[in-house]
Design a protein around this motif. Structure first.
Motif, PDB file in Angstrom:
ATOM      1  N   VAL A   1       0.843  -1.205   0.000  1.00  0.00           N
ATOM      2  CA  VAL A   1       0.000   0.000   0.000  1.00  0.00           C
ATOM      3  C   VAL A   1       0.877   1.252   0.000  1.00  0.00           C
ATOM      4  O   VAL A   1       0.633   2.196  -0.760  1.00  0.00           O
ATOM      5  N   LEU A   2       1.918   1.259   0.819  1.00  0.00           N
ATOM      6  CA  LEU A   2       2.818   2.415   0.862  1.00  0.00           C
ATOM      7  C   LEU A   2       3.556   2.611  -0.454  1.00  0.00           C
ATOM      8  O   LEU A   2       3.749   3.741  -0.910  1.00  0.00           O
ATOM      9  N   ALA A   3       3.981   1.515  -1.083  1.00  0.00           N
ATOM     10  CA  ALA A   3       4.775   1.605  -2.317  1.00  0.00           C
ATOM     11  C   ALA A   3       3.940   1.952  -3.534  1.00  0.00           C
ATOM     12  O   ALA A   3       4.431   2.603  -4.456  1.00  0.00           O
ATOM     13  N   THR A   4       2.671   1.538  -3.543  1.00  0.00           N
ATOM     14  CA  THR A   4       1.862   1.701  -4.759  1.00  0.00           C
ATOM     15  C   THR A   4       0.683   2.649  -4.585  1.00  0.00           C
ATOM     16  O   THR A   4       0.036   3.001  -5.568  1.00  0.00           O
ATOM     17  N   ASN A   5       0.391   3.013  -3.342  1.00  0.00           N
ATOM     18  CA  ASN A   5      -0.757   3.871  -3.029  1.00  0.00           C
ATOM     19  C   ASN A   5      -2.078   3.205  -3.428  1.00  0.00           C
ATOM     20  O   ASN A   5      -3.046   3.886  -3.745  1.00  0.00           O
ATOM     21  N   ARG A   6      -2.085   1.871  -3.433  1.00  0.00           N
ATOM     22  CA  ARG A   6      -3.298   1.100  -3.733  1.00  0.00           C
ATOM     23  C   ARG A   6      -3.342  -0.094  -2.798  1.00  0.00           C
ATOM     24  O   ARG A   6      -2.320  -0.661  -2.463  1.00  0.00           O
ATOM     25  N   GLU A   7      -4.551  -0.471  -2.406  1.00  0.00           N
ATOM     26  CA  GLU A   7      -4.706  -1.650  -1.552  1.00  0.00           C
ATOM     27  C   GLU A   7      -5.064  -2.853  -2.421  1.00  0.00           C
ATOM     28  O   GLU A   7      -6.009  -2.785  -3.210  1.00  0.00           O
ATOM     29  N   PRO A   8      -4.333  -3.932  -2.291  1.00  0.00           N
ATOM     30  CA  PRO A   8      -4.623  -5.114  -3.104  1.00  0.00           C
ATOM     31  C   PRO A   8      -5.975  -5.712  -2.741  1.00  0.00           C
ATOM     32  O   PRO A   8      -6.326  -5.812  -1.577  1.00  0.00           O
ATOM     33  N   ARG A   9      -6.731  -6.096  -3.760  1.00  0.00           N
ATOM     34  CA  ARG A   9      -8.078  -6.616  -3.552  1.00  0.00           C
ATOM     35  C   ARG A   9      -8.237  -8.025  -4.106  1.00  0.00           C
ATOM     36  O   ARG A   9      -9.255  -8.348  -4.667  1.00  0.00           O
ATOM     37  N   GLY A  10      -7.243  -8.851  -3.935  1.00  0.00           N
ATOM     38  CA  GLY A  10      -7.336 -10.223  -4.404  1.00  0.00           C
ATOM     39  C   GLY A  10      -5.959 -10.747  -4.749  1.00  0.00           C
ATOM     40  O   GLY A  10      -4.983 -10.002  -4.812  1.00  0.00           O
ATOM     41  N   THR A  11      -5.912 -12.059  -4.976  1.00  0.00           N
ATOM     42  CA  THR A  11      -4.635 -12.708  -5.247  1.00  0.00           C
ATOM     43  C   THR A  11      -3.948 -12.110  -6.472  1.00  0.00           C
ATOM     44  O   THR A  11      -2.765 -11.810  -6.439  1.00  0.00           O
ATOM     45  N   GLY A  12      -4.690 -11.938  -7.555  1.00  0.00           N
ATOM     46  CA  GLY A  12      -4.110 -11.375  -8.777  1.00  0.00           C
ATOM     47  C   GLY A  12      -3.592  -9.970  -8.585  1.00  0.00           C
ATOM     48  O   GLY A  12      -2.517  -9.619  -9.068  1.00  0.00           O
ATOM     49  N   GLU A  13      -4.350  -9.165  -7.867  1.00  0.00           N
ATOM     50  CA  GLU A  13      -3.919  -7.785  -7.639  1.00  0.00           C
ATOM     51  C   GLU A  13      -2.744  -7.724  -6.671  1.00  0.00           C
ATOM     52  O   GLU A  13      -1.891  -6.856  -6.798  1.00  0.00           O
ATOM     53  N   ARG A  14      -2.672  -8.644  -5.718  1.00  0.00           N
ATOM     54  CA  ARG A  14      -1.506  -8.674  -4.835  1.00  0.00           C
ATOM     55  C   ARG A  14      -0.242  -8.917  -5.653  1.00  0.00           C
ATOM     56  O   ARG A  14       0.784  -8.268  -5.443  1.00  0.00           O
ATOM     57  N   ALA A  15      -0.303  -9.860  -6.590  1.00  0.00           N
ATOM     58  CA  ALA A  15       0.857 -10.151  -7.441  1.00  0.00           C
ATOM     59  C   ALA A  15       1.216  -8.942  -8.294  1.00  0.00           C
ATOM     60  O   ALA A  15       2.393  -8.599  -8.445  1.00  0.00           O
ATOM     61  N   GLU A  16       0.208  -8.285  -8.834  1.00  0.00           N
ATOM     62  CA  GLU A  16       0.438  -7.095  -9.663  1.00  0.00           C
ATOM     63  C   GLU A  16       1.093  -5.974  -8.858  1.00  0.00           C
ATOM     64  O   GLU A  16       2.061  -5.360  -9.301  1.00  0.00           O
ATOM     65  N   LEU A  17       0.574  -5.720  -7.663  1.00  0.00           N
ATOM     66  CA  LEU A  17       1.124  -4.642  -6.839  1.00  0.00           C
ATOM     67  C   LEU A  17       2.508  -4.995  -6.295  1.00  0.00           C
ATOM     68  O   LEU A  17       3.366  -4.122  -6.172  1.00  0.00           O
ATOM     69  N   ALA A  18       2.734  -6.278  -5.989  1.00  0.00           N
ATOM     70  CA  ALA A  18       4.063  -6.691  -5.542  1.00  0.00           C
ATOM     71  C   ALA A  18       5.080  -6.475  -6.653  1.00  0.00           C
ATOM     72  O   ALA A  18       6.182  -5.981  -6.406  1.00  0.00           O
ATOM     73  N   LEU A  19       4.709  -6.801  -7.887  1.00  0.00           N
ATOM     74  CA  LEU A  19       5.614  -6.580  -9.016  1.00  0.00           C
ATOM     75  C   LEU A  19       5.875  -5.088  -9.202  1.00  0.00           C
ATOM     76  O   LEU A  19       7.020  -4.669  -9.412  1.00  0.00           O
ATOM     77  N   GLU A  20       4.830  -4.294  -9.067  1.00  0.00           N
ATOM     78  CA  GLU A  20       4.987  -2.837  -9.181  1.00  0.00           C
ATOM     79  C   GLU A  20       5.913  -2.303  -8.085  1.00  0.00           C
ATOM     80  O   GLU A  20       6.785  -1.462  -8.347  1.00  0.00           O
ATOM     81  N   ALA A  21       5.763  -2.806  -6.864  1.00  0.00           N
ATOM     82  CA  ALA A  21       6.603  -2.345  -5.755  1.00  0.00           C
ATOM     83  C   ALA A  21       8.059  -2.778  -5.936  1.00  0.00           C
ATOM     84  O   ALA A  21       8.974  -1.999  -5.673  1.00  0.00           O
ATOM     85  N   VAL A  22       8.272  -3.996  -6.405  1.00  0.00           N
ATOM     86  CA  VAL A  22       9.636  -4.507  -6.577  1.00  0.00           C
ATOM     87  C   VAL A  22      10.361  -3.762  -7.697  1.00  0.00           C
ATOM     88  O   VAL A  22      11.554  -3.492  -7.601  1.00  0.00           O
ATOM     89  N   THR A  23       9.650  -3.389  -8.746  1.00  0.00           N
ATOM     90  CA  THR A  23      10.287  -2.737  -9.890  1.00  0.00           C
ATOM     91  C   THR A  23      10.248  -1.214  -9.821  1.00  0.00           C
ATOM     92  O   THR A  23      10.864  -0.551 -10.666  1.00  0.00           O
TER      93      THR A  23
END
Length: 109
Positions: free
Chosen positions: A40-62
């Motif tokens: 949430v801190l890295a992307t300013n979005r709260e993940p709302r499911g397994t797929g979105e968690r993966a998407e936001l984790a990739l966004e945060a890592v990169t």
């Protein structure tokens, strides 16, 4: 025989891999709640499911990592970097792997 670098992105493989690996290591030993908070801190979005968690984790890592033409995405073995026919898979900390795969975490959100 080992492949030799053929272009500029090939020369950047090691620095990009080291940057991404350092980012992945930051998730080591973290709880699901801590990882969710970090995303949430890295992307300013709260993940709302397994797929979105993966998407936001990739966004945060990169985030702010110049990948120099290397494409980055998830695969069953970890974080895959690819460019032309070359690819490298970085291992993912067990805590992040658990977080990305846990459908039970979706029920609490």
């Amino acid at each position: 025989m080992a492949a030799r670098p053929r272009d500029i992105p090939d020369l950047y493989l090691a620095p990009v891999a080291l940057d991404l690996d350092e980012r992945l290591a930051q998730f080591e030993g973290r709880t699901d709640d801590e990882i969710s908070h970090d995303l949430v801190l890295a992307t300013n979005r709260e993940p709302r499911g397994t797929g979105e968690r993966a998407e936001l984790a990739l966004e945060a890592v990169t985030h702010l990592v110049d990948t120099h033409g290397w494409e980055v995405g998830w695969c069953p073995r970890g974080l895959r970097m690819s460019h032309d026919e070359n690819e490298l898979v970085l291992g993912v900390p067990e805590s992040l792997r658990r977080y990305l795969a846990d459908p039970a975490a979706d029920a609490g959100r």
